[in-house]
Scaffold this motif. Sequence first.
Motif, mmCIF file in Angstrom:
data_model
loop_
_atom_site.group_PDB
_atom_site.id
_atom_site.type_symbol
_atom_site.label_atom_id
_atom_site.label_comp_id
_atom_site.label_asym_id
_atom_site.label_seq_id
_atom_site.Cartn_x
_atom_site.Cartn_y
_atom_site.Cartn_z
ATOM 1 N N SER A 1 0.836 -1.194 0.000
ATOM 2 C CA SER A 1 0.000 0.000 0.000
ATOM 3 C C SER A 1 0.874 1.248 0.000
ATOM 4 C CB SER A 1 -0.913 0.014 1.227
ATOM 5 O OG SER A 1 -1.624 1.236 1.318
ATOM 6 N N TYR A 2 0.280 2.347 -0.469
ATOM 7 C CA TYR A 2 0.952 3.652 -0.463
ATOM 8 C C TYR A 2 0.135 4.657 0.343
ATOM 9 C CZ TYR A 2 3.272 1.305 -4.318
ATOM 10 O OH TYR A 2 3.954 0.380 -5.076
ATOM 11 N N CYS A 3 -0.812 4.159 1.151
ATOM 12 C CA CYS A 3 -1.684 5.038 1.919
ATOM 13 C C CYS A 3 -2.123 4.331 3.199
ATOM 14 C CB CYS A 3 -2.897 5.453 1.087
ATOM 15 S SG CYS A 3 -4.082 6.468 1.995
ATOM 16 N N ALA A 4 -1.546 4.734 4.325
ATOM 17 C CA ALA A 4 -1.877 4.091 5.596
ATOM 18 C C ALA A 4 -3.297 4.400 6.038
ATOM 19 C CB ALA A 4 -0.884 4.531 6.675
ATOM 20 N N THR A 5 -3.746 5.632 5.839
ATOM 21 C CA THR A 5 -5.099 5.978 6.275
ATOM 22 C C THR A 5 -6.156 5.287 5.420
ATOM 23 O OG1 THR A 5 -4.994 7.990 4.929
ATOM 24 C CG2 THR A 5 -4.434 8.196 7.245
ATOM 25 N N CYS A 6 -5.777 4.950 4.183
ATOM 26 C CA CYS A 6 -6.720 4.229 3.313
ATOM 27 C C CYS A 6 -6.822 2.760 3.694
ATOM 28 C CB CYS A 6 -6.282 4.327 1.855
ATOM 29 S SG CYS A 6 -6.033 5.985 1.229
ATOM 30 N N ASP A 7 -5.685 2.138 3.978
ATOM 31 C CA ASP A 7 -5.633 0.686 4.098
ATOM 32 C C ASP A 7 -5.245 0.162 5.478
ATOM 33 O OD1 ASP A 7 -6.210 0.537 1.352
ATOM 34 O OD2 ASP A 7 -4.091 0.736 0.835
ATOM 35 N N GLY A 8 -4.903 1.064 6.401
ATOM 36 C CA GLY A 8 -4.451 0.616 7.719
ATOM 37 C C GLY A 8 -5.453 -0.260 8.441
ATOM 38 N N PHE A 9 -6.738 0.014 8.253
ATOM 39 C CA PHE A 9 -7.792 -0.742 8.918
ATOM 40 C C PHE A 9 -7.670 -2.242 8.663
ATOM 41 C CE2 PHE A 9 -11.945 -2.826 8.546
ATOM 42 C CZ PHE A 9 -12.474 -2.612 9.814
ATOM 43 N N PHE A 10 -7.219 -2.613 7.473
ATOM 44 C CA PHE A 10 -7.147 -4.030 7.100
ATOM 45 C C PHE A 10 -6.015 -4.771 7.801
ATOM 46 C CE2 PHE A 10 -8.966 -1.769 3.412
ATOM 47 C CZ PHE A 10 -10.217 -2.365 3.402
ATOM 48 N N PHE A 11 -5.156 -4.027 8.509
ATOM 49 C CA PHE A 11 -3.996 -4.650 9.154
ATOM 50 C C PHE A 11 -4.058 -4.524 10.671
ATOM 51 C CE2 PHE A 11 -2.881 -3.542 4.862
ATOM 52 C CZ PHE A 11 -2.214 -4.673 4.402
ATOM 53 N N ARG A 12 -5.259 -4.359 11.171
ATOM 54 C CA ARG A 12 -5.436 -4.251 12.620
ATOM 55 C C ARG A 12 -4.869 -5.489 13.320
ATOM 56 N NH1 ARG A 12 -8.310 -0.878 15.586
ATOM 57 N NH2 ARG A 12 -9.230 0.009 13.702
ATOM 58 N N ASN A 13 -4.022 -5.237 14.323
ATOM 59 C CA ASN A 13 -3.386 -6.289 15.134
ATOM 60 C C ASN A 13 -2.445 -7.181 14.336
ATOM 61 O OD1 ASN A 13 -4.814 -5.425 17.467
ATOM 62 N ND2 ASN A 13 -6.601 -6.618 16.824
ATOM 63 N N LYS A 14 -1.983 -6.682 13.184
ATOM 64 C CA LYS A 14 -1.018 -7.438 12.379
ATOM 65 C C LYS A 14 0.337 -6.717 12.370
ATOM 66 C CE LYS A 14 -4.511 -9.443 9.333
ATOM 67 N NZ LYS A 14 -4.970 -9.644 7.921
ATOM 68 N N VAL A 15 1.348 -7.387 11.878
ATOM 69 C CA VAL A 15 2.692 -6.813 11.770
ATOM 70 C C VAL A 15 2.856 -6.198 10.387
ATOM 71 C CG1 VAL A 15 5.176 -7.278 11.817
ATOM 72 C CG2 VAL A 15 3.640 -8.489 13.386
ATOM 73 N N VAL A 16 3.310 -4.948 10.346
ATOM 74 C CA VAL A 16 3.497 -4.272 9.069
ATOM 75 C C VAL A 16 4.873 -3.614 9.019
ATOM 76 C CG1 VAL A 16 1.034 -3.809 8.827
ATOM 77 C CG2 VAL A 16 2.516 -2.073 9.861
ATOM 78 N N ALA A 17 5.286 -3.287 7.807
ATOM 79 C CA ALA A 17 6.541 -2.559 7.597
ATOM 80 C C ALA A 17 6.223 -1.242 6.902
ATOM 81 C CB ALA A 17 7.505 -3.380 6.745
ATOM 82 N N VAL A 18 6.904 -0.193 7.312
ATOM 83 C CA VAL A 18 6.815 1.106 6.660
ATOM 84 C C VAL A 18 8.196 1.419 6.098
ATOM 85 C CG1 VAL A 18 6.513 3.588 7.002
ATOM 86 C CG2 VAL A 18 4.951 1.975 8.105
ATOM 87 N N VAL A 19 8.237 1.803 4.818
ATOM 88 C CA VAL A 19 9.510 2.081 4.154
ATOM 89 C C VAL A 19 9.590 3.569 3.834
ATOM 90 C CG1 VAL A 19 11.044 1.485 2.245
ATOM 91 C CG2 VAL A 19 9.430 -0.221 3.137
ATOM 92 N N GLY A 20 10.633 4.236 4.356
ATOM 93 C CA GLY A 20 10.818 5.657 4.090
ATOM 94 C C GLY A 20 11.344 6.389 5.304
ATOM 95 N N GLY A 21 11.747 7.642 5.100
ATOM 96 C CA GLY A 21 12.309 8.409 6.207
ATOM 97 C C GLY A 21 11.867 9.851 6.261
#
Length: 314
Positions: free
Chosen positions: A134-154
Motif C-alpha cells: 500500500s501507499y496510503c496508511a489511512t486508506c488501508d491501515g484498517f485491514f492490518f489491525r493487530n497485524k505486523v506491518v513494515a513502513v519504508v521511508g524516512g
Amino acid sequence: MPETELYDLIIVGGGPAGLTAGIYAMRAAMKTVLVERGMFGGQVAVTKEVENYPGFITIGGSELCEKFLEHATSYDLEIIEKEVVATEPGVKFHTVRLANGTELRGHALILAAGGTARKLEVPGENENFGKGVSYCATCDGFFFRNKVVAVVGGGDTALEDALYLAKITSKVYLIHRRDEFRGSRILQERVFAERNIEIIFNAVVNEILADQSGVTGVSLKDTKTGEQRQLDTEGVFIFVGFSPNNQLVPAGIKKNTSGYVITDEKCETSIPGIFAVGDLRQKYANQIVLAAADGCTAALAAAHYVETCKDCKS
C-alpha cells in the motif's frame, strides 16, 4: 457549454494549489474553469491529520480539503470533473483537451497536477499491490489491525503513517536506507518514543515476499555490510517520495532532471501564460502551505498576464 468557449484562465488540478488559484482567480474577476479528474485535495485528502497548516493546530486532511473546495466554490468557480488528456500551447490562447472530446481554450493556464507516490521498483511490489502493498496508511491501515506491518521511508509522510499504524497494528517495522530520518524533528521524537515501532536504519527492501494470500514478508539488504535478512510482515507501506505528474506538461516547457517544472518567482514556465504550481514545480520544499502560496502567486500573475492580452481573439 460550447466546445470552443474562451476562458481567461484554465486550472488543471484540484489540490490545494489548484483550488487556491481558483479562489484568487475568481477574486480577480477572471472567467475561470478548474478541471479535476479525481479526488479534490490530492495527497492531502488521504492524510489522516495535518498539524502544520496555519490556523489549524490539527485538522484532518480530508476536512482541510473540503474547506479548500468550499471556499473556492463559494465564488461560483466553474468546475469540470473530467480527465485532461492534452495541453497545447498557443500564441493567442492555450488549449486543454478533455477525454470526452471537449476542447477548452484560455488566455492563461495553470498546471496543478501534483505528484504520485514513488515505487521501490522491486520484485513483488506491483504483483501485490492491494494484497499487502500500500501507499496510503489511512486508506488501508484498517485491514492490518493487530497485524505486523513494515513502513519504508524516512520523510514526514513515512513517520506520520508509522505513528498512525502503530496505534492499530501489533508492530511496525520502520525501514530507512540512511542512518537518520529526513522528517521533521517533532515527528522523529514521537517515533523514537513509540514502543510499537522498531526502527531499522541502513537497510533497503530488495524484494517483497508473498504467497497466494498476499504479502508474507520483505527481504532486506544492509546498505553498509551487504548482509541480507528477511522480516515477517503482512503489510508493506511505501513512502519514498513523489514524482511530479508531468505527463500533461507541454514539450516546450523546461524541467529539471527529476521532471519538476522550472518556473520563475511568479510560477510562470518558459512558455508565456502557462504556470506550474504545487508539487509539479521545482522548489525547496513540498508543503501544503507552499502549494497554496503557489496557487495564489500564479493566479495573481495570470490575472496580470490576461490583462495584457485582452485584445487577443480566438
